[in-house]
Design a protein around this motif. Structure first.
Motif, PDB file in Angstrom:
ATOM      1  N   HIS A 114       0.849 -11.533  -0.515  1.00 15.64           N
ATOM      2  CA  HIS A 114       0.352 -10.260  -0.003  1.00 15.64           C
ATOM      3  C   HIS A 114       1.119  -9.025  -0.481  1.00 15.64           C
ATOM      4  CE1 HIS A 114      -2.493 -12.146   2.764  1.00 15.64           C
ATOM      5  NE2 HIS A 114      -1.547 -13.037   3.026  1.00 15.64           N
ATOM      6  N   PHE A 115       2.299  -9.205  -1.068  1.00 14.55           N
ATOM      7  CA  PHE A 115       3.102  -8.033  -1.445  1.00 14.55           C
ATOM      8  C   PHE A 115       3.082  -7.777  -2.948  1.00 14.55           C
ATOM      9  CE2 PHE A 115       7.408  -6.211  -2.442  1.00 14.55           C
ATOM     10  CZ  PHE A 115       7.106  -4.921  -2.053  1.00 14.55           C
ATOM     11  N   GLY A 116       3.627  -8.694  -3.715  1.00 11.18           N
ATOM     12  CA  GLY A 116       3.567  -8.567  -5.166  1.00 11.18           C
ATOM     13  C   GLY A 116       4.734  -7.863  -5.814  1.00 11.18           C
ATOM     14  N   GLY A 117       5.587  -7.187  -5.024  1.00 14.49           N
ATOM     15  CA  GLY A 117       6.768  -6.547  -5.585  1.00 14.49           C
ATOM     16  C   GLY A 117       7.959  -7.485  -5.571  1.00 14.49           C
ATOM     17  N   LEU A 118       9.120  -6.925  -5.842  1.00 10.06           N
ATOM     18  CA  LEU A 118      10.359  -7.701  -5.877  1.00 10.06           C
ATOM     19  C   LEU A 118      10.675  -8.229  -4.480  1.00 10.06           C
ATOM     20  CD1 LEU A 118      12.448  -8.110  -8.280  1.00 10.06           C
ATOM     21  CD2 LEU A 118      13.862  -6.426  -7.101  1.00 10.06           C
ATOM     22  N   ILE A 119      11.047  -9.510  -4.401  1.00 12.11           N
ATOM     23  CA  ILE A 119      11.318 -10.155  -3.114  1.00 12.11           C
ATOM     24  C   ILE A 119      12.803 -10.519  -3.022  1.00 12.11           C
ATOM     25  CG2 ILE A 119      10.822 -12.127  -1.625  1.00 12.11           C
ATOM     26  CD1 ILE A 119       8.086 -12.315  -3.056  1.00 12.11           C
ATOM     27  N   ILE A 120      13.457  -9.999  -1.988  1.00 11.63           N
ATOM     28  CA  ILE A 120      14.840 -10.336  -1.671  1.00 11.63           C
ATOM     29  C   ILE A 120      14.827 -11.136  -0.372  1.00 11.63           C
ATOM     30  CG2 ILE A 120      17.146  -9.416  -1.181  1.00 11.63           C
ATOM     31  CD1 ILE A 120      16.226  -6.801  -2.567  1.00 11.63           C
ATOM     32  N   GLU A 136       0.826  -1.211   0.000  1.00 15.15           N
ATOM     33  CA  GLU A 136       0.000   0.000   0.000  1.00 15.15           C
ATOM     34  C   GLU A 136       0.860   1.260   0.000  1.00 15.15           C
ATOM     35  OE1 GLU A 136      -2.766   2.250   3.268  1.00 15.15           O
ATOM     36  OE2 GLU A 136      -2.993   0.069   3.115  1.00 15.15           O
ATOM     37  N   LEU A 137       1.968   1.245   0.731  1.00 20.47           N
ATOM     38  CA  LEU A 137       2.855   2.403   0.795  1.00 20.47           C
ATOM     39  C   LEU A 137       3.648   2.613  -0.490  1.00 20.47           C
ATOM     40  CD1 LEU A 137       4.232   1.930   4.425  1.00 20.47           C
ATOM     41  CD2 LEU A 137       2.737   3.783   3.640  1.00 20.47           C
ATOM     42  N   GLY A 138       3.710   1.595  -1.339  1.00 15.38           N
ATOM     43  CA  GLY A 138       4.397   1.729  -2.619  1.00 15.38           C
ATOM     44  C   GLY A 138       5.821   1.237  -2.640  1.00 15.38           C
ATOM     45  N   CYS A 139       6.192   0.358  -1.702  1.00 14.28           N
ATOM     46  CA  CYS A 139       7.549  -0.200  -1.711  1.00 14.28           C
ATOM     47  C   CYS A 139       7.784  -0.973  -3.003  1.00 14.28           C
ATOM     48  CB  CYS A 139       7.755  -1.126  -0.518  1.00 14.28           C
ATOM     49  SG  CYS A 139       7.690  -0.306   1.085  1.00 14.28           S
ATOM     50  N   ASP A 140       8.925  -0.753  -3.608  1.00  9.90           N
ATOM     51  CA  ASP A 140       9.265  -1.479  -4.835  1.00  9.90           C
ATOM     52  C   ASP A 140       9.784  -2.876  -4.540  1.00  9.90           C
ATOM     53  OD1 ASP A 140       8.924   0.674  -6.955  1.00  9.90           O
ATOM     54  OD2 ASP A 140      10.293   1.678  -5.556  1.00  9.90           O
TER      55      ASP A 140
END
Length: 309
Positions: free
Chosen positions: A173-179, A142-146
């Motif tokens: 739940h996130f959907g962005g790049l995962i490290i 929601e905050l827009g973390c990449d």
């Protein structure tokens, strides 16, 4: 696909998970990630540490000790050393503001804490906003973390088993790049380097597997890391080598040596941690690392490129 070397703020704004991963891959080991502690007084009180890290050559900004439910990045509201009443106030979405100020992709650490971890010493108790839970990962989105980095700070009790579980939660739940991975023991016993765990992270869907860089934890050799990275890449993941054991505050020669060793081992991203001065690496060390892995040309371009481009 543009290399991250050639990407500017307008390119980053249009990138999703796969585009950012592709841009990093295309740069062939020439991507710099700088980590900063958001609750520390910035090194220069008039600006955030993230802005300073960008100015010295960082491509990606990783925010540490960021609580998604009480979001704060010190320095967004400047502190005037001649006016003690300045520096007050909050910003509703610090992630969006840091992205606007730097023109770079921004991510956060979320920690997969294992309450039953075999701890070396007493562990820190973390609020949910810093832990890798379904709610915190959804809030990060929601905050827009990449990107999110599923790892552990000192004395937090993060284990590989919990990191593996958190990757699945982030996928949902996130959907962005995962490290995902560990740059040091995070307060637990056992080896930081675990070939089986690293491969399992990639198989579970981590886009980037995080490792300590050679020379940052006892006994990790470049040849050993190279073999594990090769296996991880066969699974489709990229590799990040981290300077996360306070050597970000060492001399420039040490940082260059670590960076080149990590690149020889196959790292796609070179990370430099936050334990230099006041919540970030020595700025000169960010530049030294960048010049070592990609030369002055690309370093100076990143340093000079306006977030308006």
């Amino acid at each position: 696909m543009k290399r991250i070397l050639d990407c500017r703020a307008s390119n980053f704004r249009q990138m999703g998970r796969e585009e950012l991963k592709g841009a990093i891959l295309a740069a062939e080991g020439r991507t710099v990630m700088a980590e900063t502690v958001v609750v520390s007084q910035p090194l220069l009180p008039e600006i955030t540490n993230a802005e300073l890290a960008k100015a010295f050559g960082a491509d990606l900004i990783l925010l540490n000790v960021f609580d998604v439910f009480q979001p704060e990045v010190r320095g967004i509201v400047p502190f005037d050393i001649f006016n003690p009443d300045s520096g007050a106030g909050t910003v509703s979405n610090p992630i969006a503001e840091i992205k606007r100020l730097t023109g770079l992709p921004v991510g956060i650490n979320l920690e997969p804490v294992d309450a039953s971890a075999d701890a070396v010493e007493s562990l820190n108790v973390l609020p949910e906003g810093r832990r890798a839970t379904a709610r915190s990962l959804a809030k990060a989105k929601e905050l827009g973390c990449d990107f999110v980095c599923l790892t552990g700070n000192p004395k937090t009790g993060v284990t590989n088993a919990q990191i593996l579980q958190a990757i699945g939660t982030a996928q949902e739940h996130f959907g962005g790049l995962i490290i995902a991975g560990k740059m040091h023991g995070a307060g637990t016993r056992g080896s930081v380097i675990d070939r089986e765990a690293a491969v399992s992270f990639a198989e579970a869907g981590a886009d980037i597997v995080l490792f300590p860089a050679p020379g940052t934890v006892p006994g990790l050799r470049e040849e050993e890391l190279a073999g594990i990275i090769a296996e991880v890449k066969e699974k489709g993941a990229l590799a990040l080598a981290a300077i996360g054991t306070s050597q970000e505050g060492a001399d420039e020669g040490t940082v260059r040596t670590i960076a080149l060793s990590a690149k020889r081992a196959g790292a796609d991203i070179l990370h430099i941690g936050d334990a230099g001065y006041s919540g970030m690496a020595n700025p000169e060390n960010i530049m030294a690392l960048s010049i070592a892995i990609r030369g002055r040309r690309h370093t100076y371009i990143r340093m000079a490129a306006s977030p308006l481009r």
